[in-house]
Write an enzyme that holds these catalytic residues in place. Structure first.
Site, PDB file in Angstrom:
ATOM      1  N   ASP A  85      -5.145  37.513   0.524  1.00  0.00           N
ATOM      2  CA  ASP A  85      -4.874  38.926   0.802  1.00  0.00           C
ATOM      3  C   ASP A  85      -5.685  39.782  -0.173  1.00  0.00           C
ATOM      4  O   ASP A  85      -5.581  39.616  -1.390  1.00  0.00           O
ATOM      5  CB  ASP A  85      -3.368  39.189   0.654  1.00  0.00           C
ATOM      6  CG  ASP A  85      -2.933  40.502   1.298  1.00  0.00           C
ATOM      7  OD1 ASP A  85      -3.746  41.436   1.385  1.00  0.00           O
ATOM      8  OD2 ASP A  85      -1.750  40.582   1.709  1.00  0.00           O
ATOM      9  N   ASP A  96      -6.978  47.038   3.390  1.00  0.00           N
ATOM     10  CA  ASP A  96      -6.038  45.957   3.063  1.00  0.00           C
ATOM     11  C   ASP A  96      -6.163  44.920   4.181  1.00  0.00           C
ATOM     12  O   ASP A  96      -5.964  45.253   5.357  1.00  0.00           O
ATOM     13  CB  ASP A  96      -4.629  46.580   3.010  1.00  0.00           C
ATOM     14  CG  ASP A  96      -3.535  45.610   2.604  1.00  0.00           C
ATOM     15  OD1 ASP A  96      -3.825  44.430   2.339  1.00  0.00           O
ATOM     16  OD2 ASP A  96      -2.359  46.059   2.560  1.00  0.00           O
ATOM     17  N   HIS A 158       2.424  48.710   6.923  1.00  0.00           N
ATOM     18  CA  HIS A 158       2.763  49.925   6.183  1.00  0.00           C
ATOM     19  C   HIS A 158       1.693  50.985   6.353  1.00  0.00           C
ATOM     20  O   HIS A 158       0.538  50.669   6.658  1.00  0.00           O
ATOM     21  CB  HIS A 158       2.901  49.577   4.693  1.00  0.00           C
ATOM     22  CG  HIS A 158       1.755  48.720   4.193  1.00  0.00           C
ATOM     23  ND1 HIS A 158       0.615  49.252   3.681  1.00  0.00           N
ATOM     24  CD2 HIS A 158       1.564  47.376   4.203  1.00  0.00           C
ATOM     25  CE1 HIS A 158      -0.220  48.269   3.366  1.00  0.00           C
ATOM     26  NE2 HIS A 158       0.315  47.111   3.678  1.00  0.00           N
ATOM     27  N   HIS A 166       1.795  51.382  -0.195  1.00  0.00           N
ATOM     28  CA  HIS A 166       2.919  51.146   0.715  1.00  0.00           C
ATOM     29  C   HIS A 166       3.585  52.464   1.068  1.00  0.00           C
ATOM     30  O   HIS A 166       4.620  52.826   0.551  1.00  0.00           O
ATOM     31  CB  HIS A 166       3.915  50.140   0.136  1.00  0.00           C
ATOM     32  CG  HIS A 166       3.423  48.737   0.263  1.00  0.00           C
ATOM     33  ND1 HIS A 166       3.641  47.772  -0.686  1.00  0.00           N
ATOM     34  CD2 HIS A 166       2.711  48.134   1.230  1.00  0.00           C
ATOM     35  CE1 HIS A 166       3.065  46.631  -0.300  1.00  0.00           C
ATOM     36  NE2 HIS A 166       2.494  46.833   0.858  1.00  0.00           N
ATOM     37  N   GLU A 191       0.453  43.687   9.446  1.00  0.00           N
ATOM     38  CA  GLU A 191       0.397  42.357   8.850  1.00  0.00           C
ATOM     39  C   GLU A 191       1.529  41.449   9.299  1.00  0.00           C
ATOM     40  O   GLU A 191       2.524  41.289   8.603  1.00  0.00           O
ATOM     41  CB  GLU A 191       0.308  42.428   7.328  1.00  0.00           C
ATOM     42  CG  GLU A 191       1.322  43.284   6.619  1.00  0.00           C
ATOM     43  CD  GLU A 191       1.094  43.254   5.104  1.00  0.00           C
ATOM     44  OE1 GLU A 191       0.901  42.171   4.541  1.00  0.00           O
ATOM     45  OE2 GLU A 191       1.117  44.340   4.488  1.00  0.00           O
ATOM     46  N   GLU A 283      -3.944  40.201   8.626  1.00  0.00           N
ATOM     47  CA  GLU A 283      -3.791  41.634   8.356  1.00  0.00           C
ATOM     48  C   GLU A 283      -5.102  42.394   8.539  1.00  0.00           C
ATOM     49  O   GLU A 283      -6.170  41.908   8.160  1.00  0.00           O
ATOM     50  CB  GLU A 283      -3.286  41.854   6.917  1.00  0.00           C
ATOM     51  CG  GLU A 283      -3.097  43.325   6.555  1.00  0.00           C
ATOM     52  CD  GLU A 283      -2.458  43.521   5.178  1.00  0.00           C
ATOM     53  OE1 GLU A 283      -2.579  42.628   4.329  1.00  0.00           O
ATOM     54  OE2 GLU A 283      -1.850  44.594   4.978  1.00  0.00           O
TER      55      GLU A 283
HETATM   56 MN    MN Z   1      -2.422  42.841   2.243  1.00  0.00          MN
HETATM   57 MN    MN Z   2      -0.586  45.203   3.342  1.00  0.00          MN
END
Ligand code: MN
Ligand code: MN
Length: 299
Positions: A85, A96, A158, A166, A191, A283
């Site tokens: 990640d 992200d 998010h 977030h 995600e 994600e």
């Molecule tokens: Mn992530």
């Molecule tokens: Mn994330």
């Protein structure tokens, strides 16, 4: 959305995508988790990105938030389900993205990887202004359950905002019944996590990722020195390893303890599945439009 902000999201997404691809190719049986993590970090810096959070490589039943400590000895082995990640920011605007690598020829594990990837793709296909959170959750849930796995219900995608990783809304991995609609130019990360276990994670111990929240007076000069250094992260998460490298283990632990005591340290412990099932994740970050812009899909 300002052109400058849009361009920052695009650049951050591209660097995150390239760093993710680089790291993914290094995840092999016998490779060191710490070395792969450092290679991803190096790539992000080379490409001109800043860390939105430390690169994380979570294995097997750990869904997220495992980040190599200074002396991490983990070596990838046959059968591992590896989640990488990566979060990059440009001027605070974040890309992200995450991928799962299965170090096995086991058909069930391949299907587990496919489940989170298919769920992400299915969600991305319906993204546009006006789509509800419950529709997204339903799309994710369907792809995961039809392959015989459980979505992780207490982890979610998010919203993203400048220096905020977030933000609202929480983008669910199952149908929560939420009629909240996505709006144009909202930036969200989707995600899905698929689990062979409980589909519920808990917070374990020994965090190696932290962030600072707010400001409070600090008594000890040693802690003040470390805190001054932490200001560069703008309250975004940082790795224990980065601080130990600069200040040494003793001073870092002392400072983190004091920051925790005065309640301005947020901890991100590893998140294992409650039944210790195996977990996959996929994600992407997307700018919501009639033609959505998936910022972390660039090569
Ligand atoms: Mn992530
Ligand atoms: Mn994330």
């Amino acid at each position: 959305m300002d052109k400058e902000i849009f361009d920052s999201y695009i650049k951050a997404g591209k660097i995150a995508a390239q760093a993710l691809e680089h790291g993914k190719n290094l995840i092999k049986i016998g490779a060191s988790l710490l070395k792969v993590t450092e290679a991803v970090e190096k790539k992000i810096i080379e490409l001109g990105g800043d860390f939105a959070f430390p690169p994380q490589i979570s294995l097997n039943d750990i869904a997220a938030h495992y980040c190599a400590g200074p002396d991490d000895k983990t070596v990838f082995k046959e059968g591992d389900v590896v989640k990488l990640d990566v979060g990059v920011h440009i001027n605070g605007f974040v890309g992200d993205t995450a991928v799962t690598v299965v170090l096995s020829k086991d058909e069930k594990l391949k299907l587990l990887e496919e489940a989170s990837r298919a769920a992400l793709n299915s969600a991305l296909k319906i993204i546009k202004p006006g789509v509800t959170l419950s529709e997204i959750g339903r799309a994710i849930h369907a792809e995961i359950t039809k392959r015989g796995f459980s979505p992780i219900r207490n982890l979610s995608g998010h919203g993203l905002d400048q220096f905020v990783i977030h933000d609202k809304p929480s983008v669910p991995n199952f149908d929560t019944g939420s009629e909240e609609e996505l709006v144009k130019d909202q930036v969200i990360a989707i995600e899905p996590f698929a689990s062979t276990g409980a589909g519920i994670i808990y917070e374990s111990s020994n965090p190696t990722i932290f962030s600072i929240k707010g400001k409070k007076p600090v008594r000890s000069p040693m802690t003040r020195d470390v805190l001054k250094d932490l200001e560069q992260y703008n309250e975004l998460p940082f790795a224990l390893r980065w601080i130990v490298k600069k200040h040494g283990e003793g001073k870092t632990r002392f400072a983190l303890r004091e920051l925790k005591n005065i309640d301005i340290l947020k901890e991100y412990p590893p998140l294992p599945d409650k039944a210790h099932g195996l977990v996959s994740q996929a994600e992407h970050t997307v700018i919501v439009r009639d033609k959505p812009v998936i910022t972390t899909l660039q090569k």
